[in-house]
Design an enzyme around this catalytic site. Structure first.
Site, mmCIF file in Angstrom:
data_model
loop_
_atom_site.group_PDB
_atom_site.id
_atom_site.type_symbol
_atom_site.label_atom_id
_atom_site.label_comp_id
_atom_site.label_asym_id
_atom_site.label_seq_id
_atom_site.Cartn_x
_atom_site.Cartn_y
_atom_site.Cartn_z
ATOM 1 N N ASP A 130 0.741 -1.101 -0.107
ATOM 2 C CA ASP A 130 -0.129 -0.184 0.081
ATOM 3 C C ASP A 130 0.732 1.352 0.189
ATOM 4 O O ASP A 130 1.816 1.358 0.693
ATOM 5 C CB ASP A 130 -0.987 0.027 1.276
ATOM 6 C CG ASP A 130 -2.095 0.881 1.003
ATOM 7 O OD1 ASP A 130 -2.278 1.316 -0.102
ATOM 8 O OD2 ASP A 130 -2.220 1.623 2.017
ATOM 9 N N HIS A 137 -4.090 13.935 0.399
ATOM 10 C CA HIS A 137 -4.195 13.199 1.461
ATOM 11 C C HIS A 137 -3.030 13.290 2.453
ATOM 12 O O HIS A 137 -3.180 13.335 3.822
ATOM 13 C CB HIS A 137 -4.383 11.647 0.967
ATOM 14 C CG HIS A 137 -4.401 10.568 2.232
ATOM 15 N ND1 HIS A 137 -5.438 10.739 2.975
ATOM 16 C CD2 HIS A 137 -3.483 9.665 2.800
ATOM 17 C CE1 HIS A 137 -4.926 9.729 4.097
ATOM 18 N NE2 HIS A 137 -3.864 9.270 3.762
ATOM 19 N N GLU A 368 -9.884 12.679 7.134
ATOM 20 C CA GLU A 368 -9.934 13.964 6.624
ATOM 21 C C GLU A 368 -11.146 14.523 6.487
ATOM 22 O O GLU A 368 -11.256 15.936 6.626
ATOM 23 C CB GLU A 368 -9.195 13.915 5.050
ATOM 24 C CG GLU A 368 -7.843 13.435 5.157
ATOM 25 C CD GLU A 368 -7.521 12.860 3.704
ATOM 26 O OE1 GLU A 368 -7.997 11.644 3.261
ATOM 27 O OE2 GLU A 368 -7.124 13.768 2.849
#
Ligand code: CA
Length: 427
Positions: A130, A137, A368
């Protein structure tokens, strides 16, 4: 590129995820059958094992489609991928080869209504990595934890940062997930306690499916890396924010990311996405030569996430963004992955990293969207969410918008169940 007309009527709709231009790869079963390879066309699934048995597609001397995964076919390489796509278009287009179209008995056997099928993992994931390659982000998360001045770590503009995840818990859409248990240490506590994660989250990502292997010790150029990518899937990288906050230094996320990663059931091939290829954003600092892209390497893919609380009766779309927001492409990530000599395998899955746009409405995680829980998201039902609650269902959707058609990915869905009962730890 215009819509390719098919004799499968439902494939000619402007709304379907699966026009003839798409032909994504999945694995399906019907009530009495074993899982095998299928290709989505309109509201039907084309049974690839039946086509192969009938001799209408022959990618190899041995059968590759009567399998519960696409790995054997992927390993045949890009020439076989292109040949199969050309052959399927010929067999399914309105005015093409009549071998399937005009054979009622074969058609009946080979085309299965999608509504009657169960979808399974489309590949055996050999390993899962990942990345953290979305600039918005990384900036949002960095601002929350380190302040705006130090938002991006010093290496971020030079390296597509990643960590090695778990292939064992990559699951297909509609697999239910239990809230994880783990060590938690609130900032005010002196020692950790054990219990269910309280800040469980999703991450909106795309996954690149590597379809070819590379030799240990041999680096790959970005161009070679791109050639090795078979296709892309929707990917939800479930994340336990509070477990991560306590465990992640200095070796990075471990249990916080090991609970589950959900992928969509359809691998959309690189060939289907070709008309939507576009460039990654301009580089703020020049990349080292091994990471420079020889051409456009990212794709214009619209992305959305719906959240539906249990018994709510309707979902709320909580974010809308686009894959082209990524600072690093999957090809760059794959080239970086191999540069140390790391061997890559057919079936490797590379998570792009969370895809967030610049605006609040386009952020790809609840961390977020709710700014660390300080600004809860209001749902259409009137409820609020800072992080996921038990019973919540998350649905990711994605599509590339063509002229009168779209290349869709199907739904990537997962429901969060309560944490499992703790065992008696003394036994
Ligand atoms: Ca992630």
């Amino acid at each position: 590129m215009a819509l390719l007309q098919s004799w499968v009527e439902s494939a000619n709709s402007a709304e379907t995820d699966f026009p003839l231009n798409n032909l994504p790869c999945g694995v399906f079963s019907v009530s009495d059958g074993t899982p095998r390879c299928g290709v989505a066309i309109g509201d039907m699934i084309l049974d690839m094992a039946v086509l192969e048995e009938a001799g209408l597609v022959t990618p190899d001397e041995v059968a590759v489609f009567d399998m519960p995964f696409w790995n054997d076919f992927m390993e045949l390489g890009p020439k076989a991928w292109d040949a199969l796509r050309a052959r399927l278009i010929e067999l399914l287009k309105a005015d093409g080869d009549p071998a399937l179209r005009d054979d009622a008995a074969l058609r009946e056997k080979a085309l299965v209504p999608m509504a009657e099928a169960d979808l399974h993992m489309p590949l055996v994931v050999s390993e899962y990595t990942d990345f953290y390659a979305g600039r918005n982000h990384a900036t949002n998360v960095g601002t929350m934890f380190r302040g705006a001045e130090n938002a991006l770590p010093p290496n971020w503009l030079h390296i597509p940062i990643g960590y090695n995840g778990r292939a064992s818990t990559v699951v297909v859409s509609d697999t239910e997930i239990h809230r994880p248990l783990g060590q938690l240490k609130p900032p005010t506590a002196e020692v950790p306690y054990f219990g269910p994660c309280k800040r469980f989250d999703f991450e909106l990502e795309m996954g690149a499916v590597v379809g070819q292997s590379s030799e240990m010790g041999r680096p790959l150029t970005v161009s070679q890396a791109d050639d090795m990518i078979f296709g892309y899937v929707l990917l939800n990288d479930w994340s336990a924010r509070d477990i991560q906050a306590w465990e992640y230094q200095p070796l990075g996320p471990f249990q916080a990311k090991a609970t589950a990663t959900t992928i969509g059931p359809w691998i959309v091939t690189k060939a289907a996405l070709e008309p939507f290829r576009t460039s990654t954003p301009e580089r703020e600092v020049e990349l080292l030569p091994y990471l420079r892209e020889p051409g456009p390497m990212i794709y214009d893919i619209a992305l959305e996430v719906d959240l539906e609380p249990e018994h709510a009766g309707k979902p709320t779309t909580i974010t809308r963004t686009n894959f082209r927001e990524m600072y690093y492409s999957s090809a760059q990530q794959l080239a970086h992955h191999a540069v140390s000599g790391c061997a890559m395998n057919a079936g490797d899955l590379l998570g792009s990293g969370t895809i967030s746009g610049e605006t609040r409405e386009s952020r790809g995680s609840l961390l977020e969207l709710s700014w660390g829980g300080k600004e809860p998201v209001r749902l259409d039902t009137g409820e609020e969410r800072s992080f996921l609650e038990d019973g919540d269902t998350l649905t990711l959707r994605g599509w590339a918008q063509g002229d009168g058609y779209r290349i869709g990915f199907g739904a990537c869905r997962g429901k969060l169940l309560p944490a499992v009962e703790e065992p008696d730890w003394t036994k």
